[in-house]
Design a protein around this motif. Structure first.
Motif, PDB file in Angstrom:
ATOM      1  N   MET A   1     -30.721 -69.280 -37.688  1.00 17.27           N
ATOM      2  CA  MET A   1     -29.686 -70.280 -37.957  1.00 17.27           C
ATOM      3  C   MET A   1     -30.122 -71.647 -37.483  1.00 17.27           C
ATOM      4  SD  MET A   1     -26.067 -69.171 -38.266  1.00 17.27           S
ATOM      5  CE  MET A   1     -25.507 -67.622 -38.938  1.00 17.27           C
ATOM      6  N   THR A   6     -22.379 -75.563 -36.933  1.00 18.09           N
ATOM      7  CA  THR A   6     -21.424 -76.109 -37.884  1.00 18.09           C
ATOM      8  C   THR A   6     -20.069 -75.440 -37.696  1.00 18.09           C
ATOM      9  OG1 THR A   6     -21.917 -74.445 -39.504  1.00 18.09           O
ATOM     10  CG2 THR A   6     -23.229 -76.458 -39.587  1.00 18.09           C
ATOM     11  N   ARG A   8     -18.550 -73.790 -39.911  1.00 17.81           N
ATOM     12  CA  ARG A   8     -18.575 -72.465 -40.506  1.00 17.81           C
ATOM     13  C   ARG A   8     -19.136 -71.421 -39.524  1.00 17.81           C
ATOM     14  NH1 ARG A   8     -21.288 -71.566 -46.235  1.00 17.81           N
ATOM     15  NH2 ARG A   8     -21.525 -73.784 -45.964  1.00 17.81           N
ATOM     16  N   ASP A   9     -20.195 -71.845 -38.820  1.00 14.45           N
ATOM     17  CA  ASP A   9     -20.779 -70.929 -37.831  1.00 14.45           C
ATOM     18  C   ASP A   9     -19.741 -70.535 -36.786  1.00 14.45           C
ATOM     19  OD1 ASP A   9     -23.162 -71.123 -39.105  1.00 14.45           O
ATOM     20  OD2 ASP A   9     -23.886 -72.788 -37.851  1.00 14.45           O
ATOM     21  N   LEU A  12     -17.381 -68.060 -38.208  1.00 18.49           N
ATOM     22  CA  LEU A  12     -17.981 -66.736 -38.295  1.00 18.49           C
ATOM     23  C   LEU A  12     -18.041 -66.083 -36.927  1.00 18.49           C
ATOM     24  CD1 LEU A  12     -20.907 -67.317 -40.802  1.00 18.49           C
ATOM     25  CD2 LEU A  12     -18.780 -66.093 -41.177  1.00 18.49           C
ATOM     26  N   ALA A  16     -16.386 -62.684 -35.667  1.00 20.44           N
ATOM     27  CA  ALA A  16     -17.140 -61.575 -35.099  1.00 20.44           C
ATOM     28  C   ALA A  16     -16.593 -61.148 -33.743  1.00 20.44           C
ATOM     29  CB  ALA A  16     -18.606 -61.969 -34.964  1.00 20.44           C
ATOM     30  N   VAL A  19     -12.554 -59.777 -33.859  1.00 18.23           N
ATOM     31  CA  VAL A  19     -12.199 -58.432 -34.301  1.00 18.23           C
ATOM     32  C   VAL A  19     -12.086 -57.434 -33.151  1.00 18.23           C
ATOM     33  CG1 VAL A  19     -13.050 -56.492 -35.649  1.00 18.23           C
ATOM     34  CG2 VAL A  19     -12.917 -58.751 -36.673  1.00 18.23           C
ATOM     35  N   LEU A  23      -8.796 -55.328 -31.765  1.00 19.53           N
ATOM     36  CA  LEU A  23      -8.790 -53.881 -31.591  1.00 19.53           C
ATOM     37  C   LEU A  23      -8.405 -53.507 -30.167  1.00 19.53           C
ATOM     38  CD1 LEU A  23     -11.895 -52.677 -33.553  1.00 19.53           C
ATOM     39  CD2 LEU A  23      -9.490 -52.413 -34.125  1.00 19.53           C
ATOM     40  N   GLU A  86       8.425 -42.402 -26.530  1.00 17.10           N
ATOM     41  CA  GLU A  86       7.681 -42.243 -27.769  1.00 17.10           C
ATOM     42  C   GLU A  86       6.184 -42.367 -27.548  1.00 17.10           C
ATOM     43  OE1 GLU A  86       9.439 -44.797 -30.670  1.00 17.10           O
ATOM     44  OE2 GLU A  86      11.012 -43.295 -30.998  1.00 17.10           O
ATOM     45  N   ILE A  88       4.590 -41.362 -24.757  1.00 17.58           N
ATOM     46  CA  ILE A  88       4.193 -40.566 -23.609  1.00 17.58           C
ATOM     47  C   ILE A  88       2.832 -39.888 -23.797  1.00 17.58           C
ATOM     48  CG2 ILE A  88       5.520 -38.541 -24.379  1.00 17.58           C
ATOM     49  CD1 ILE A  88       5.142 -39.645 -20.728  1.00 17.58           C
ATOM     50  N   ASN A  89       2.567 -39.385 -25.007  1.00  9.17           N
ATOM     51  CA  ASN A  89       1.283 -38.733 -25.273  1.00  9.17           C
ATOM     52  C   ASN A  89       0.108 -39.653 -25.021  1.00  9.17           C
ATOM     53  OD1 ASN A  89       1.272 -36.058 -26.092  1.00  9.17           O
ATOM     54  ND2 ASN A  89       2.400 -36.599 -27.941  1.00  9.17           N
ATOM     55  N   ARG A  90       0.154 -40.812 -25.698  1.00  4.84           N
ATOM     56  CA  ARG A  90      -0.945 -41.762 -25.563  1.00  4.84           C
ATOM     57  C   ARG A  90      -1.022 -42.290 -24.143  1.00  4.84           C
ATOM     58  NH1 ARG A  90       0.458 -42.104 -30.503  1.00  4.84           N
ATOM     59  NH2 ARG A  90       2.401 -43.138 -29.975  1.00  4.84           N
ATOM     60  N   ARG A  93      -2.703 -39.755 -21.845  1.00  6.50           N
ATOM     61  CA  ARG A  93      -4.126 -39.582 -22.131  1.00  6.50           C
ATOM     62  C   ARG A  93      -4.908 -40.848 -21.840  1.00  6.50           C
ATOM     63  NH1 ARG A  93      -4.805 -38.751 -27.657  1.00  6.50           N
ATOM     64  NH2 ARG A  93      -2.598 -39.218 -27.845  1.00  6.50           N
TER      65      ARG A  93
ATOM     66  N   LEU B   7     -28.686 -66.758 -46.356  1.00  4.06           N
ATOM     67  CA  LEU B   7     -28.364 -66.154 -45.061  1.00  4.06           C
ATOM     68  C   LEU B   7     -26.867 -66.264 -44.796  1.00  4.06           C
ATOM     69  CD1 LEU B   7     -30.106 -64.873 -42.830  1.00  4.06           C
ATOM     70  CD2 LEU B   7     -29.848 -67.010 -41.549  1.00  4.06           C
ATOM     71  N   LEU B  15     -19.970 -59.883 -43.258  1.00  9.11           N
ATOM     72  CA  LEU B  15     -18.959 -59.692 -42.205  1.00  9.11           C
ATOM     73  C   LEU B  15     -17.614 -59.335 -42.803  1.00  9.11           C
ATOM     74  CD1 LEU B  15     -19.542 -62.408 -39.492  1.00  9.11           C
ATOM     75  CD2 LEU B  15     -19.373 -59.938 -39.201  1.00  9.11           C
ATOM     76  N   VAL B 247       3.997 -41.657 -34.612  1.00  7.39           N
ATOM     77  CA  VAL B 247       4.158 -42.589 -33.496  1.00  7.39           C
ATOM     78  C   VAL B 247       5.089 -42.033 -32.427  1.00  7.39           C
ATOM     79  CG1 VAL B 247       4.900 -44.889 -32.842  1.00  7.39           C
ATOM     80  CG2 VAL B 247       3.671 -44.535 -34.963  1.00  7.39           C
ATOM     81  N   GLY B 248       6.107 -41.289 -32.850  1.00 12.09           N
ATOM     82  CA  GLY B 248       7.078 -40.804 -31.878  1.00 12.09           C
ATOM     83  C   GLY B 248       6.467 -39.798 -30.922  1.00 12.09           C
ATOM     84  N   GLU B 249       7.338 -39.223 -30.120  1.00  7.96           N
ATOM     85  CA  GLU B 249       6.883 -38.255 -29.138  1.00  7.96           C
ATOM     86  C   GLU B 249       6.296 -37.026 -29.823  1.00  7.96           C
ATOM     87  OE1 GLU B 249      10.012 -37.373 -26.395  1.00  7.96           O
ATOM     88  OE2 GLU B 249       8.777 -35.811 -25.515  1.00  7.96           O
TER      89      GLU B 249
END
Lengths: 428, 283
Positions: A1, A6, A8-9, A12, A16, A19, A23, A86, A88-90, A93, B7, B15, B247-249
């Motif tokens: 590069m 720039t 744009r960079d 981008l 990158a 994301v 998550l 609701e 509780i599981n997640r 764990r 590029l 991406l 989603v629920g329990e």
């Protein structure tokens, strides 16, 4: 590069890096607000509590109770009550707190069996003497070890207004026939005999539970909940048949009404009685609360009399991923003390202390009557959605009971459908 | 094209494609994969083949009411609410007196989220405390009666949808060249003919947008029924069942994924039809 960065960079780059950040943001569904309650000096280790006590009164009472726990610092992470349940599981764990609020019975056993809870039998050797066998059984996993410390509970019964009943000369019924006779009299007096609401999905479970325990007894009820009896059994059909016979005296249009609205109809003397948990008192103006009384659901089958009731127990467990197990066990011992539970029952008049050593002299009349009712019961059930698998309760029983309330006449078809889904869920 | 351009295209497009695959198609295919298992989110994953689909169709009563409700929702928005939105747009375009007032009255609901519309619907329809029963003296259980509630909820949803469609058509109508209408009038077309033969065809791009919006609104409907009664007892929708199971329990992830896959197939049906129409056009 190129060496020049720039716009744009930059975009981008932002994309990158953005994301993974998004998550990461998604991976923690239980958004928590932190309300640390630090006690005394630091440096002695911290015990964290994951709490579903998001309502004002229970939240305050947990704060008060943990203030008296001085050997460790306590950090309470409060999550909205339903959200907590609701997720509780997640939650268990993922990165759970050391101690978390939960419910006794099958719902506790379910998570204990998945290896998500820490065995606290050693805590029970110390606090065991303060509890009745019924409470100990409700705290014991399928493997015979204890995983739960009971804190408070509330009984289900049929509530009414003393003043209204005195004025009309009603008396608590002792048998099903008495109940029907009373309901007929109320109808003649222009009252809706039995307040009823099932928009929320769970209140009808209370009616099913009590009828099943009165007709078929506690053991059958628990086996049915555990998936070991067929829903197509004539015994279950009899429960729904009996219920259908009482439907004429229930408040109509129940599927569009919340329990709060039904509770208010009782407070306003539009309805005669209401089968619900002791928390129905919340719907009464402060001044009228002394006017609330109740009786246990009358006998249907003399073989079982009125030996069982629903009295869901709330309490605490230790997650299997707890960082400070020693501190957590000490906190559980503290929560198991009668003195801790008395702080809660004083703040929240809709609950009773689980410990038999609890001081009942500070109880309101309603609390005293509640404690008396529970002490007379031979068996204590935890309520349908706590006595069976959560997936069965929410995805099968809620729609099925609502279907019955809407169309009480198709019992055979309904029971066949429940049984098919039960087999699917319990064998998976 | 310089190397730098290539590029940049490679990185920029790459991406976007990677993000699309990772964020959209990855989870989609994972759901389809999970729908053939009985995973509960905790224990090991067992493959059970098409069993979830069989259980859904044969033994899960809420499923068929959800499918019917989703299709009903689509038909109601498409055949009742959207034409009404167009009608109001045409009427408002005629510069009636107070048209600004009508316009804002019709458009106001659009700024509300459907969850809020759900809460408002409860104030109107509640059998004990609702405005509707209080005013008419009826005792109908609008929200509790499973044969009735879907209709009154769709009316509430349409209340919002009409304003949405109206504002889009209104913008489109303002852009129609008035000389077209004049020409039609000179040629002797009456108003209906001028609208259906001349004006409506020029609205074609708008129609496509409105159609897409209507389909999306119908398939993603969730918040209004969830606010009213958690999407149970006559108000089942596929989106609600997915949530309820996953989603629920309950954590019936395999089973819920199967419902999600059904919703995906229905959505794909509309998306594919729409895209083929769109790409066929220029040739």
């Amino acid at each position: 590069m190129s060496p020049h960065v720039t716009r744009r960079d930059l975009l981008l780059g932002a994309a990158a890096f953005g994301v993974p950040a998004i998550l990461a943001g998604c991976s923690n569904p239980a958004t928590r607000t932190t309300a640390p309650t630090s006690t005394a000096a630091a440096g002695r280790g911290v015990v964290t509590i994951g709490s579903n006590a998001s309502d004002e009164i229970p939240k305050k009472s947990l704060d008060e109770v943990t203030k008296a726990f001085t050997s460790h610092d306590v950090k309470i992470n409060t999550v909205d009550h339903n959200t907590f349940q609701e997720n509780i599981n997640r939650y268990l764990r993922g990165t759970p707190d050391d101690v978390f609020t939960w419910f006794a019975g099958y719902r506790m056993q379910f998570f204990a069996a998945q290896g998500l809870a820490t065995d606290i039998s050693d805590v029970w050797t110390e606090i065991g003497g303060d509890y009745t066998d019924a409470f100990k059984a409700a705290s014991t996993g399928a493997d015979g070890k204890q995983y739960f410390v009971p804190f408070t509970y509330y009984p289900w019964a049929v509530f009414y207004r003393k003043s209204l009943w005195q004025e009309k000369g009603y008396t608590p019924p002792a048998t099903l026939d008495d109940l029907v006779a009373l309901a007929k009299k109320m109808k003649a007096d222009g009252l809706v005999p039995i307040a009823f609401a099932d928009k929320d999905g769970w209140p009808a479970m209370g009616t099913f539970d009590i009828l099943n325990m009165r007709i078929n007894g506690y053991d059958f009820h628990i086996n049915l909940m555990a998936g070991q009896e067929a829903w197509t059994d004539p015994k279950v059909k009899q429960v729904f048949d009996t219920w259908r016979g009482l439907m004429d005296y229930h408040q109509p249009a129940a599927l569009g009404r919340t329990w709060q609205e039904a509770g208010q109809s009782l407070a306003q003397k539009k309805t005669g009685m209401y089968l619900l948990g002791m928390f129905v008192a919340q719907q009464f103006p402060e001044a009228d609360r002394g006017d609330i009384d109740f009786f246990t659901f009358p006998e249907v089958n003399p073989q079982f009399g009125t030996d069982s009731i629903d009295a869901p127990i709330d309490g605490y467990m230790i997650s299997s991923k707890a960082k400070n197990v020693e501190g957590a066990k000490q906190l559980l011992k503290h929560l198991g003390q009668a003195s801790s539970q008395n702080i809660a029952t004083k703040l929240d008049p809709g609950t009773l202390a689980a410990s038999s050593k609890a001081d009942t002299s500070g109880y309101s009349d309603l609390q005293k009557r509640g404690a008396e009712l529970v002490s007379q019961a031979k068996h204590i059930a935890q309520f349908l959605d706590r006595d069976t698998r959560p997936d069965f309760a929410s995805t099968v029983m809620i729609p099925s009971l609502q279907r019955f309330v809407g169309k009480p006449n198709d019992i055979d078809g309904l029971l066949k459908d429940i049984e098919k889904q039960k087999v699917n869920i319990f064998t998976s | 094209m310089t190397i730098r351009d290539r590029l940049l295209i490679f990185v920029g497009l790459g991406l976007a494609i990677a993000a699309d695959l990772f964020l959209i198609w990855g989870p989609t295919l994972a759901s389809v994969g999970l729908s053939t298992t009985d995973w509960d989110g905790i224990s090991a994953i067992n493959v059970v083949g098409a069993e979830n689909y069989h259980d859904l169709a044969a033994e899960y009563p809420p499923f068929w009411s959800a499918v019917t409700n989703n299709l009903l929702w689509l038909a109601f928005l498409g055949l009742v609410a959207t034409p009404l939105g167009l009608l109001f747009a045409v009427l408002l375009d005629r510069r009636l007196r107070f048209s600004r007032v009508y316009q804002s009255a019709l458009y106001t609901p659009v700024v509300l989220s459907l969850a809020v519309v759900g809460f408002i619907a409860q104030l109107v329809y509640s059998s004990d405390y609702g405005v509707l029963n209080a005013v008419t003296g009826l005792t109908t259980d609008w929200l509790g009666d499973p044969s009735l509630n879907i209709w009154v909820v769709m009316v509430a949803a349409a209340w919002r949808h009409i304003g949405y469609v109206m504002i889009i058509y209104l913008a489109g109508l303002k852009a129609v060249d008035p000389s077209l209408k004049e020409a039609a009038a000179i040629d002797g077309a009456n108003e209906a003919q001028a609208f259906f033969r001349v004006v409506f065809p020029t609205l074609r791009p708008i129609n496509v947008i409105v159609l897409v919006i209507t389909v999306i609104e119908a398939l993603r409907a969730f918040d209004i029924v969830y606010a009213i009664n958690k999407g149970r007892n006559g108000l089942e929708l596929l989106s609600v069942l997915v949530t309820e199971n996953i989603v629920g329990e309950a954590s019936r992830i395999g089973f819920g994924s199967a419902i999600a896959t059904v919703l995906l197939v229905i959505s794909l049906g509309f998306i594919v039809t729409y895209l083929t129409q769109l790409f066929r056009e220029p040739r």
